[in-house]
Design an enzyme around this catalytic site. Sequence first.
Site, PDB file in Angstrom:
ATOM      1  N   ARG A  24      13.050 -44.490  81.876  1.00  0.00           N
ATOM      2  CA  ARG A  24      12.737 -44.625  83.304  1.00  0.00           C
ATOM      3  C   ARG A  24      13.063 -43.286  83.958  1.00  0.00           C
ATOM      4  NH1 ARG A  24       9.964 -48.251  82.312  1.00  0.00           N
ATOM      5  NH2 ARG A  24      10.025 -50.402  83.032  1.00  0.00           N
ATOM      6  N   GLU A  42       7.727 -41.374  90.521  1.00  0.00           N
ATOM      7  CA  GLU A  42       6.381 -41.664  90.007  1.00  0.00           C
ATOM      8  C   GLU A  42       5.626 -42.697  90.829  1.00  0.00           C
ATOM      9  OE1 GLU A  42       7.498 -43.188  86.020  1.00  0.00           O
ATOM     10  OE2 GLU A  42       6.526 -45.063  86.591  1.00  0.00           O
ATOM     11  N   HIS A  56       3.270 -42.419  82.460  1.00  0.00           N
ATOM     12  CA  HIS A  56       3.759 -43.759  82.115  1.00  0.00           C
ATOM     13  C   HIS A  56       2.742 -44.505  81.252  1.00  0.00           C
ATOM     14  CE1 HIS A  56       6.968 -46.796  83.562  1.00  0.00           C
ATOM     15  NE2 HIS A  56       6.499 -47.168  82.380  1.00  0.00           N
TER      16      HIS A  56
HETATM   17  P1  NAI Z   1      16.431 -52.952  74.887  1.00  0.00           P
HETATM   18  O1  NAI Z   1      17.040 -53.840  75.903  1.00  0.00           O
HETATM   19  O2  NAI Z   1      15.996 -53.539  73.573  1.00  0.00           O
HETATM   20  O3  NAI Z   1      17.460 -51.757  74.538  1.00  0.00           O
HETATM   21  C1  NAI Z   1      18.142 -51.032  75.505  1.00  0.00           C
HETATM   22  C2  NAI Z   1      19.414 -50.510  74.853  1.00  0.00           C
HETATM   23  O4  NAI Z   1      20.047 -49.609  75.760  1.00  0.00           O
HETATM   24  C3  NAI Z   1      20.423 -51.630  74.536  1.00  0.00           C
HETATM   25  O5  NAI Z   1      20.807 -51.546  73.175  1.00  0.00           O
HETATM   26  C4  NAI Z   1      21.582 -51.343  75.485  1.00  0.00           C
HETATM   27  O6  NAI Z   1      22.843 -51.696  74.934  1.00  0.00           O
HETATM   28  C5  NAI Z   1      21.436 -49.824  75.626  1.00  0.00           C
HETATM   29  N1  NAI Z   1      22.178 -49.268  76.754  1.00  0.00           N
HETATM   30  C6  NAI Z   1      22.474 -49.847  77.948  1.00  0.00           C
HETATM   31  N2  NAI Z   1      23.216 -48.992  78.686  1.00  0.00           N
HETATM   32  C7  NAI Z   1      23.378 -47.862  77.951  1.00  0.00           C
HETATM   33  C8  NAI Z   1      24.053 -46.633  78.172  1.00  0.00           C
HETATM   34  N3  NAI Z   1      24.720 -46.387  79.303  1.00  0.00           N
HETATM   35  N4  NAI Z   1      24.007 -45.693  77.198  1.00  0.00           N
HETATM   36  C9  NAI Z   1      23.349 -45.939  76.043  1.00  0.00           C
HETATM   37  N5  NAI Z   1      22.710 -47.080  75.773  1.00  0.00           N
HETATM   38  C10 NAI Z   1      22.715 -48.035  76.718  1.00  0.00           C
HETATM   39  O7  NAI Z   1      15.237 -52.206  75.609  1.00  0.00           O
HETATM   40  P2  NAI Z   1      13.946 -51.528  74.954  1.00  0.00           P
HETATM   41  O8  NAI Z   1      12.893 -52.547  74.767  1.00  0.00           O
HETATM   42  O9  NAI Z   1      14.371 -50.703  73.792  1.00  0.00           O
HETATM   43  O10 NAI Z   1      13.473 -50.577  76.160  1.00  0.00           O
HETATM   44  C11 NAI Z   1      14.313 -49.532  76.643  1.00  0.00           C
HETATM   45  C12 NAI Z   1      13.777 -49.046  77.965  1.00  0.00           C
HETATM   46  O11 NAI Z   1      12.523 -48.390  77.766  1.00  0.00           O
HETATM   47  C13 NAI Z   1      13.441 -50.163  78.989  1.00  0.00           C
HETATM   48  O12 NAI Z   1      14.588 -50.546  79.724  1.00  0.00           O
HETATM   49  C14 NAI Z   1      12.397 -49.531  79.855  1.00  0.00           C
HETATM   50  O13 NAI Z   1      13.029 -48.945  80.981  1.00  0.00           O
HETATM   51  C15 NAI Z   1      11.800 -48.436  78.973  1.00  0.00           C
HETATM   52  N6  NAI Z   1      10.391 -48.711  78.664  1.00  0.00           N
HETATM   53  C16 NAI Z   1       9.460 -47.737  78.938  1.00  0.00           C
HETATM   54  C17 NAI Z   1       8.119 -47.972  78.668  1.00  0.00           C
HETATM   55  C18 NAI Z   1       7.075 -46.943  78.909  1.00  0.00           C
HETATM   56  O14 NAI Z   1       5.877 -47.271  78.898  1.00  0.00           O
HETATM   57  N7  NAI Z   1       7.413 -45.679  79.134  1.00  0.00           N
HETATM   58  C19 NAI Z   1       7.672 -49.259  78.131  1.00  0.00           C
HETATM   59  C20 NAI Z   1       8.738 -50.170  77.807  1.00  0.00           C
HETATM   60  C21 NAI Z   1      10.052 -49.902  78.090  1.00  0.00           C
END
Ligand code: NAI
Length: 333
Positions: free
Chosen positions: A234, A263, A295
């Site tokens: 993000r 964005e 994005h």
């Molecule tokens: P997820 O929920 O499976 O994994 C997120 C991980 O980040 C978790 O393991 C959590 O413990 C960890 N985390 C939380 N706070 C943290 C910190 N301070 N430092 C390090 N790690 C931390 O989420 P997923 O599916 O892997 O997606 C991650 C992010 O990617 C989403 O939250 C979303 O913002 C972004 N995203 C972007 C997309 C795009 O099109 N550019 C599409 C889908 C998701």
Amino acid sequence: MRVAVFSTKPYDRKFLGAANAAGDHELVFLEPRLTAQTARLAEGSAAVCAFVNDDLGDEVLERLAEVGVRVVALRAAGFNNVDVAAARRLGLTVVRVPEYSPHAVAEHTVGLILALNRKIHRAYNRVREHNFALTGLLGFDLHGRTVGIVGTGRIGVCVAQIMTAFGCRVLASDPQRSDAAIAAGAEYVPLEHLLAESDIVTLHCPLTADTRHLIDADRVKLLREGMMLINTGRGSLVDTRAVIDGLKSGRIGYLGLDVYEEETDLFFEDLSDRVLGDDDFARLTTFPNVLVTGHQAFFTSDGLHSIAATTIANLTAVAHSGPDAVTGPARVC
Ligand code: NAI
């Protein structure tokens, strides 16, 4: 259920329409972004379907509740744009798509890494002008380099798997360790250690109060000279001004962004005939070692198919069995 679908693009009509082929829901496709001004377009709908740059803050949620909306179905994983406390207060059910295609985002991330390293964006333009000179296109072997992954959830684990296959050493930072990341070869270290050791740092944690400006001016100082920073998480995970300073000083040698702090007023629209009012974004586009995509990391047919299927399934579950029918990570509140 009647569902007002905000920020509709042609691909949303196609994939949501196909997922709703049985006609369980009446989908009202609306092109405007959801804001305090457009919320009243949801009048008569029990649910709204919203995307990443729709405004789901306190004021908008109140207006939605006033016109009779009970359910917010996000066709996205991230829910940083939702005021969850306000939704709870108003008794709104918020559901999301916690997992669609982590591969789509991970593969786009690796695409940015490869393109920046081998300067494919510049080579493409050169060859079109019949400039076959290689000067300025020098890359480095990924094999043997260190990649730091911040956030080893679904997407971070996929990135770890791909990068270890390239022969990279993978460092990880996440308050919750993942067995899958460890199995992929990731080594957990404190964030500061990861930033100081990595040739490439890639961000895959959600945007929360704790992670806003995770990469700020102080942390830019910790980065390896000439390193590569990738953000497909993000926009506000990085402080754009601090990163611009890092690019100017050379500490950041490459920057790949699929998301950008501001964005909301730019991405997903064709603004090519307008004057760009965002000076930070304009500055970013002047660097030869910066690659920005709007994005699009999620944007594969597999991803859209899966997002639409889960969104319709969430709506169907709530319509037939009430809000508690959606449980686990798909339920925001
Ligand atoms: P997820 O929920 O499976 O994994 C997120 C991980 O980040 C978790 O393991 C959590 O413990 C960890 N985390 C939380 N706070 C943290 C910190 N301070 N430092 C390090 N790690 C931390 O989420 P997923 O599916 O892997 O997606 C991650 C992010 O990617 C989403 O939250 C979303 O913002 C972004 N995203 C972007 C997309 C795009 O099109 N550019 C599409 C889908 C998701």
